[in-house]
Each structure stands twice: as C-alpha cells, then as structure tokens.
Design an enzyme around this catalytic site. Structure first.
Site, PDB file in Angstrom:
ATOM      1  N   ASP A  41      -0.518  -3.548  -0.198  1.00 16.34           N
ATOM      2  CA  ASP A  41      -0.294  -2.373  -1.039  1.00 16.34           C
ATOM      3  C   ASP A  41       0.795  -1.574  -0.339  1.00 16.34           C
ATOM      4  O   ASP A  41       0.547  -0.971   0.701  1.00 16.34           O
ATOM      5  CB  ASP A  41      -1.577  -1.551  -1.167  1.00 16.34           C
ATOM      6  N   HIS A  42       2.005  -1.575  -0.901  1.00 15.89           N
ATOM      7  CA  HIS A  42       3.135  -1.009  -0.173  1.00 15.89           C
ATOM      8  C   HIS A  42       2.965   0.488   0.095  1.00 15.89           C
ATOM      9  O   HIS A  42       3.594   1.021   1.015  1.00 15.89           O
ATOM     10  CB  HIS A  42       4.453  -1.294  -0.889  1.00 15.89           C
TER      11      HIS A  42
ATOM     12  N   HIS B  98      -3.021   2.258  -5.549  1.00 14.39           N
ATOM     13  CA  HIS B  98      -2.287   3.273  -4.785  1.00 14.39           C
ATOM     14  C   HIS B  98      -3.031   4.609  -4.708  1.00 14.39           C
ATOM     15  O   HIS B  98      -3.173   5.200  -3.627  1.00 14.39           O
ATOM     16  CB  HIS B  98      -0.913   3.522  -5.417  1.00 14.39           C
TER      17      HIS B  98
END
Length: 525
Positions: free
Chosen positions: A196-197, A259
C-alpha cells in the site's frame, strides 16, 4: 513560527545498509506502474547504494521484447520519472543487470522458460537463490501466477523468496479469502508483501515517530483530550483512463478499504511492546478489531456517498462522471465518500474519526487533523466562547510536514487572543519516493509497512456492509460540482456533532485565522 531541523539534512540516503543479494522478477514489466514508479525507484536505490552490489532484475510481460528493447524502456522511464538525475556511468552499470523474458501468465510452458532464464542469470552473476516476485499486473492473475510459480519450480528457491502484490486484494471479503487461499498454497504469510504505497509516504511513517518519540503527546492522545480526528485525501483528477476499473470499485473500495483505514490505524494504534514489525502490526490490527461495524441499515447515519458533476478545475471545465468514457450514463458509482467512524476501546471511546476522500475536488491534499477539546467557556480568555481549539495537523501530500495550532496574545493588545501556528515543513527537495522505501523494506525482509492478511480481512468486514448499502441504493447518492469539497451532506455529517471540516493545504483559512496572527510566518496557504 517555523520549526527547523536541529541537524543538517540532505536528500541523499543516510542509511548505508545494503539489501541482500537477490533476483528481482517483475511481472507486468511493460506496464504503467513499472514505468512511472518501479524502475525510477530501483535506480534511486542503486544510486543511493541501497541495492546490493550483486543483483539482477528480470522483467516479465507479454510484449515481444529482447533484453536491449527492455533496457531502452527502463532508460526512458528513469530519464522521465526518476527523482535522481541520470548519471550515464552509474546508469550503464545499473542497466547491465536488467534482462527480459516474454511470458503469458496463463501458459505454464512460459514459466518453464522463465525458470531457465532466472537460473541462467543467477549462474552468470553467482547469485544465491533469493528471489522477489513482484506482481505489477491485473489482480485476477495473482492466484494463477502464484500457482504457476509453484508448478514450474520457480518458487522453490534454496534461499528466501518473497511475493509483492499490489492492491486491490479482492473486491470483498469472500474474493479476498479465495485469493489468499491460492497464494497460501505457494507462499507462507510472512513471505507475502501486500503493498500500500500510502504506507511508504514520509509523513505517514512519521506518525509513529511523532506519537511514540515525543512524551508531550502520549498523555493527551486519548478521549479525555481529543475531540475528533479528521482525515482527508482529496484529488483534483477525475477517473481519467481508469473508468472501467473504477466502475467496479468506486471510492469505497479504491481508497477507504486500504489507504484511509491504514491512516486511521496509524493514528489510533496503541504503543507497541517493542519497535518490531509484528508488534507494530499487532497493534494496528487491534484498531480494526475495535472499529465499530455498521449494519446496512446504520450506514445512512454515518456514511455519505457522492458523485461529481460537471464543474471547473483550475479554471478549466471538466465533465460529469457519468459523461466520462466507459462510464454508464446512469452510473451510481461513488467518486466521493465521507464517513464517521468510532473505535470502541478505552482510549478512543466516544471520539469520532471523520474520513473523506474524493475525485475532482478543489485541491489535491492528504492531511490528518487532530482537534483537541475546547477550553471551558466563560472562563479566562474564552468568556465569549470564540477561542479556537488546539490542532495538530500532519500534512502527508503534496507538502510534507506538520503544524501545531496554539492560542497566544496578539502583540500590542491587552487580552486579544489569536490562533498561531508553529510549523515544520519537510525541506528535502529530493526525498525518497514511497516505492523506494517499500521496495527496500521488502528486499531487507521488513514487512512493517506492508499489509498483513488479518488487516485485509478485518478491513473488508468493515467495508462490505457499506458496499451492500451502496449497492441496494438504501442511501442517497449526493452530487457535487467538480472543483468543490464534495456534497453539502458531508459538512452536515460533522455539524450533527458540533464540528466542521478544517481547511486543508490549498484551501482558504477560516475568517478568524489571519496571516498577521503568526510570529513572522504567513498562514495563507
């Protein structure tokens, strides 16, 4: 007032530790993610001497490339998107470690050819059988690729092996379980790195340090001192060329399930017993276990869904979502979600966590606002009840940093109290990208900022009833003009509790906060 770093900070990496030798096998090597993010990240790690001296990258895709054509693609990507300026000598050394193998993910014979290529490259460079498989491809191929890796013997490395996969991890709990079962036939849980960036962003990782390395916050980080927490992730772009994907996901699955909930966990987690990856991830999971789940009937009380209409972004007209290519004219897909969350544990009982995310909004920003409780009214400087609350604001994007809003006497007056901000802004012009941090962590075997299966499953358990309510149209779809801050209903959600959304980076400040109220630092943002 501006906070500055005590020590000099440079853009170059200060960690001299190199990742261990390995072969990096990249599926989807001709795709947009590889071009924009992964190749530039690998090059920056190489320049910063965080890649091992001995490594190899093997790109895998259906495109009919040879090694030279692939290397030209890598050069184009690095030249266009890398934060690190290309150095011909360094790049020549870097690119010699790149190879290509054409592969159809549905063809087992191609995996046998890939195995031969990997073994030949490992033999050429005397590399140990330590392999990273990065699946930068459509999620519907994840399970099939993993099973073909096993059938071909590629995953049976004598050293360690790791699998990195991109979101989305399923589209609901049931599909996520099916995918996880397929992956677990080949890889152990500790070998699976769900990326998950957002967890690679500097200020998201900094939440942990802000909370646990500063004694002034811990006594206040609870429902006795904090009135609410607001998390905003807004985009000015629309769906662009992702409409076919977005029609199936919407903002709920695309942003909230991963996110937004990750940022909630980082803010709300308990101090870990030790700063080790499993101890940290254990505390994050406890937050999701305490997150109040809504029944489909309760969703309408706590969740707002919206969809953008035609409007203006930066003075230019933009289409309504339903007028975008590949979008149904009667689509009810949400491009905006706002929600009120509750974490039912001793620390956070009664404190609302407000989240909002949307496309084609007025500004691009990701911010976390911790609003502390008001001072008692009719006492001291708050006789008229207008004294503003203290705020801790963590800015994740586009400007990294944080500020603390306090109340102080206005210079030259007797008792006039005004809000002032002490601000820290990241001055690093060449700060590592999120993918650099996460790729390095995966190479080093550190999964702290990757998502564990129990996080994924608990997140889906929270999101699925909301998705069911959306699907049944049991709550209204609010429309908002592109270039605004979403539907009016999201403001009313907070007004019910006596709160309002705080302005984010790029948005005008409230009328009672003026630039001249700061100590030599303008607040106009």
């Amino acid at each position: 007032m501006t906070w500055t770093n005590v020590s000099e900070v440079s853009g170059a990496a200060t960690d001299s530790r190199q990742a261990p030798p390995h072969t990096f096998i990249l599926f989807g090597a001709t795709g947009d993610l590889a071009h924009r993010k992964l190749f530039p990240a690998l090059y920056s790690l190489f320049v910063d001497k965080l890649l091992p001296d001995n490594f190899a990258v093997i790109g895998v895709a259906r495109t009919d490339f040879d090694d030279n054509a692939f290397r030209q693609e890598v050069k184009s990507a690095v030249d266009k998107f890398s934060r690190t300026k290309m150095n011909e000598k360094a790049f020549t050394e870097f690119i010699q470690r790149f190879f290509y193998s054409k592969l159809d993910a549905t063809n087992p014979e191609d995996f046998q050819k890939l195995k031969q290529r990997v073994e030949a490259v490992e033999h050429q460079f005397s590399l140990p059988e330590q392999r990273i498989f990065y699946l930068a491809m459509a999620p519907n191929f994840f399970g099939q690729v993993a099973l073909n890796l096993k059938a071909s013997g590629l995953s049976a490395a004598s050293g360690w092996r790791r699998l990195i996969i991109e979101k989305p991890f399923g589209h609901d709990l049931q599909s996520a379980k099916v995918l996880n079962d397929e992956l677990r036939q080949v890889f152990e849980e500790e070998e699976i790195y769900r990326i998950d960036h957002y967890l690679g962003k500097e200020m998201v990782q900094n939440i942990e340090v802000i909370r646990f390395a500063n004694s002034i916050f811990e006594p206040l980080w609870n429902n006795r001192a904090i009135a609410n927490v607001q998390i905003t992730s807004s985009e000015t772009v629309g769906v662009e060329d992702r409409a076919s994907y977005y029609e199936k996901s919407g903002a709920l699955r695309d942003m909230v399930q991963n996110h937004m909930l990750q940022m909630v966990m980082m803010v709300a987690m308990e101090p870990p017993s030790r700063l080790k990856m499993e101890a940290i991830r254990d505390e994050k999971v406890k937050v999701l276990r305490s997150l109040r789940r809504y029944t489909p009937d309760e969703v309408a009380q706590h969740v707002i869904r919206g969809q953008y209409d035609a409007g203006q972004i930066n003075g230019k007209p933009v289409k309504a979502y339903r007028d975008e290519p590949n979008v149904s004219p009667s689509s009810t897909t949400e491009t905006f979600v706002a929600a009120r969350l509750y974490i039912d544990n001793f620390r956070w009982a009664g404190v609302p966590f407000y989240i909002r995310t949307g496309k084609h909004m007025a500004a691009k920003a990701t911010e976390i606002v911790v609003q502390f409780r008001d001072m008692p009214k009719n006492l001291y400087f708050n006789r008229d009840g207008t004294l503003g609350p203290n705020l801790l604001v963590i800015r994740v994007n586009p400007q990294e940093g944080m500020y603390l809003q306090l109340n102080a006497k206005k210079p030259g007056t007797d008792e006039t109290v005004v809000p002032v901000m002490m601000e820290f802004s990241q001055s690093l012009k060449n700060s590592p990208e999120a993918y650099e941090r996460l790729l390095y962590d995966a190479m080093d075997g550190d999964s702290t900022f990757f998502t564990r299966w129990d996080e994924v499953s608990l997140a889906w358990k929270f999101v699925d009833p909301i998705a069911d309510a959306f699907r049944s149209d049991s709550l209204p779809l609010h429309h908002y003009a592109a270039g605004t801050w979403g539907p009016r209903a999201s403001d009313q959600l907070l007004m019910q509790d006596g709160f309002s959304w705080w302005p984010v980076y790029g948005q005008k400040l409230p009328a009672n906060v003026k630039a001249e109220h700061t100590f030599g630092q303008s607040l106009e943002r």
